[in-house]
Design an enzyme around this catalytic site. Structure first.
Site, PDB file in Angstrom:
ATOM      1  CE  LYS A  24      -2.555  -2.302   3.440  1.00  0.00           C
ATOM      2  NZ  LYS A  24      -3.201  -2.249   4.781  1.00  0.00           N
ATOM      3  N   GLY A  25       2.147   1.060   0.313  1.00  0.00           N
ATOM      4  CA  GLY A  25       3.012   2.197   0.584  1.00  0.00           C
ATOM      5  C   GLY A  25       3.109   3.234  -0.515  1.00  0.00           C
ATOM      6  CG  PHE A  59      11.026   2.160  10.744  1.00  0.00           C
ATOM      7  CD1 PHE A  59      11.194   1.019   9.985  1.00  0.00           C
ATOM      8  CD2 PHE A  59       9.743   2.634  10.976  1.00  0.00           C
ATOM      9  CE1 PHE A  59      10.101   0.351   9.455  1.00  0.00           C
ATOM     10  CE2 PHE A  59       8.640   1.971  10.443  1.00  0.00           C
ATOM     11  CZ  PHE A  59       8.818   0.824   9.679  1.00  0.00           C
ATOM     12  CG  ASP A 109      15.362  -1.146   3.960  1.00  0.00           C
ATOM     13  OD1 ASP A 109      16.471  -0.610   4.078  1.00  0.00           O
ATOM     14  OD2 ASP A 109      14.795  -1.739   4.901  1.00  0.00           O
ATOM     15  CD  GLU A 115       8.153  -0.260  -2.896  1.00  0.00           C
ATOM     16  OE1 GLU A 115       7.047   0.245  -2.690  1.00  0.00           O
ATOM     17  OE2 GLU A 115       8.444  -1.423  -2.546  1.00  0.00           O
ATOM     18  CG  ASP A 116       6.868   2.428   0.233  1.00  0.00           C
ATOM     19  OD1 ASP A 116       7.630   1.592  -0.308  1.00  0.00           O
ATOM     20  OD2 ASP A 116       6.152   2.143   1.210  1.00  0.00           O
ATOM     21  CG  ASP A 157       3.154   0.195   7.265  1.00  0.00           C
ATOM     22  OD1 ASP A 157       3.974   0.078   6.333  1.00  0.00           O
ATOM     23  OD2 ASP A 157       2.802  -0.759   7.988  1.00  0.00           O
ATOM     24  NE  ARG A 197      -0.257   1.256   5.021  1.00  0.00           N
ATOM     25  CZ  ARG A 197       0.777   0.522   4.612  1.00  0.00           C
ATOM     26  NH1 ARG A 197       1.721   1.070   3.875  1.00  0.00           N
ATOM     27  NH2 ARG A 197       0.855  -0.753   4.933  1.00  0.00           N
TER      28      ARG A 197
HETATM   29  P1  IMP Z   1      13.104  -3.997   0.852  1.00  0.00           P
HETATM   30  O1  IMP Z   1      12.634  -5.255   0.215  1.00  0.00           O
HETATM   31  O2  IMP Z   1      13.981  -4.241   2.037  1.00  0.00           O
HETATM   32  O3  IMP Z   1      13.706  -3.027  -0.135  1.00  0.00           O
HETATM   33  O4  IMP Z   1      11.852  -3.366   1.533  1.00  0.00           O
HETATM   34  C1  IMP Z   1      11.049  -2.451   0.938  1.00  0.00           C
HETATM   35  C2  IMP Z   1       9.747  -2.390   1.702  1.00  0.00           C
HETATM   36  O5  IMP Z   1       9.961  -2.452   3.130  1.00  0.00           O
HETATM   37  C3  IMP Z   1       9.104  -1.071   1.426  1.00  0.00           C
HETATM   38  O6  IMP Z   1       8.213  -1.173   0.339  1.00  0.00           O
HETATM   39  C4  IMP Z   1       8.399  -0.776   2.732  1.00  0.00           C
HETATM   40  O7  IMP Z   1       7.117  -1.374   2.696  1.00  0.00           O
HETATM   41  C5  IMP Z   1       9.203  -1.470   3.788  1.00  0.00           C
HETATM   42  N1  IMP Z   1      10.114  -0.521   4.470  1.00  0.00           N
HETATM   43  C6  IMP Z   1      11.456  -0.457   4.387  1.00  0.00           C
HETATM   44  N2  IMP Z   1      11.948   0.539   5.130  1.00  0.00           N
HETATM   45  C7  IMP Z   1      10.889   1.155   5.707  1.00  0.00           C
HETATM   46  C8  IMP Z   1      10.750   2.282   6.589  1.00  0.00           C
HETATM   47  O8  IMP Z   1      11.703   2.974   7.006  1.00  0.00           O
HETATM   48  N3  IMP Z   1       9.481   2.585   6.971  1.00  0.00           N
HETATM   49  C9  IMP Z   1       8.390   1.879   6.534  1.00  0.00           C
HETATM   50  N4  IMP Z   1       8.476   0.832   5.708  1.00  0.00           N
HETATM   51  C10 IMP Z   1       9.720   0.469   5.296  1.00  0.00           C
HETATM   52 MG    MG Z   2       6.243  -0.898   0.159  1.00  0.00          MG
END
Ligand code: IMP
Ligand code: MG
Length: 199
Positions: free
Chosen positions: A54-55, A162, A113, A109-110, A169, A175
């Site tokens: 949903k981000g 974070f 990470d 994408e939001d 979220d 959100r």
């Molecule tokens: P990745 O697979 O580790 O790149 O994770 C990406 C997803 O993790 C994002 O789409 C977010 O939903 C979640 N995420 C990563 N870091 C944060 C943060 O600082 N706050 C909230 N959600 C996060």
């Molecule tokens: Mg996300």
């Protein structure tokens, strides 16, 4: 009406907003700049923006309003299995309505990470043979990257803290905040992730 850090998002003690990192005006300015870049690259072509729920919903909806050419939009939703449950594998739980074969696709994408979510998603979408597939993320956190992701458009680089707000979220809360902020209680965002988390 402006929102102060204390006027919204208050919940259990320790979960309230600590500091605003990007306020609504800064986000809006950056989203407009990204829209100009996307226009320069795609104007005159037909583009499908795919938001990851949903981000990315808030970011995508602001982004398309700043584009001066018509685009299509679609969304998908994923479940991510935690690293410790073995593999960090991504499953699409709500798929696209569009057939993307032969289309120019921009994944929205939001935050990127570790990059694992997008890594799996990109592999999966490439099998559908789009004409092109690129990534636009509002935030990127290079420090914790585990998978190399080709990010064509990125709004802001962020540190380990974070973040919540503007789609991001913590346990499905915050959100709706119009800004991006840190929390008073800093969740270790890797260990705080539920076994199955939805974007
Ligand atoms: P990745 O697979 O580790 O790149 O994770 C990406 C997803 O993790 C994002 O789409 C977010 O939903 C979640 N995420 C990563 N870091 C944060 C943060 O600082 N706050 C909230 N959600 C996060
Ligand atoms: Mg996300």
């Amino acid at each position: 009406m402006s929102h102060t850090p204390t006027s919204r998002g208050q919940g259990k003690p320790g979960e309230a907003i600590r500091e605003i990192v990007f306020d609504a005006a800064a986000i809006s300015r950056r989203v407009q700049q990204l829209a100009r870049q996307i226009e320069a690259d795609y104007s005159g072509r037909s583009l499908l923006l795919v938001g990851i729920l949903k981000g990315a919903a808030l970011f995508l909806s602001d982004l398309v309003r700043h584009l001066s050419f018509p685009v299509e939009i679609d969304f998908l939703s994923i479940s991510r299995y935690s690293l410790d449950s073995g593999g960090g594998e991504v499953r699409i739980v709500r798929d696209l309505e569009h057939d993307i074969q032969g289309k120019e696709v921009l994944l929205v994408e939001d935050i990127v990470d570790t990059g694992l979510t997008l890594h799996y998603l990109i592999q999966s979408l490439l099998r559908r043979r789009p004409a092109s597939l690129a990534v636009c993320t509002l935030l990127e956190r290079p420090e914790l990257r585990l998978a190399e992701i080709p990010i064509r458009y990125a709004g802001f680089r962020v540190s380990r803290d974070f973040l919540v707000g503007y789609g991001l979220d913590y346990r499905d809360r915050y959100r709706d905040l119009p800004y991006i902020a840190t929390l008073k209680l800093k969740p270790s965002h890797l260990s705080a992730k539920p076994v199955v988390s939805r974007g």
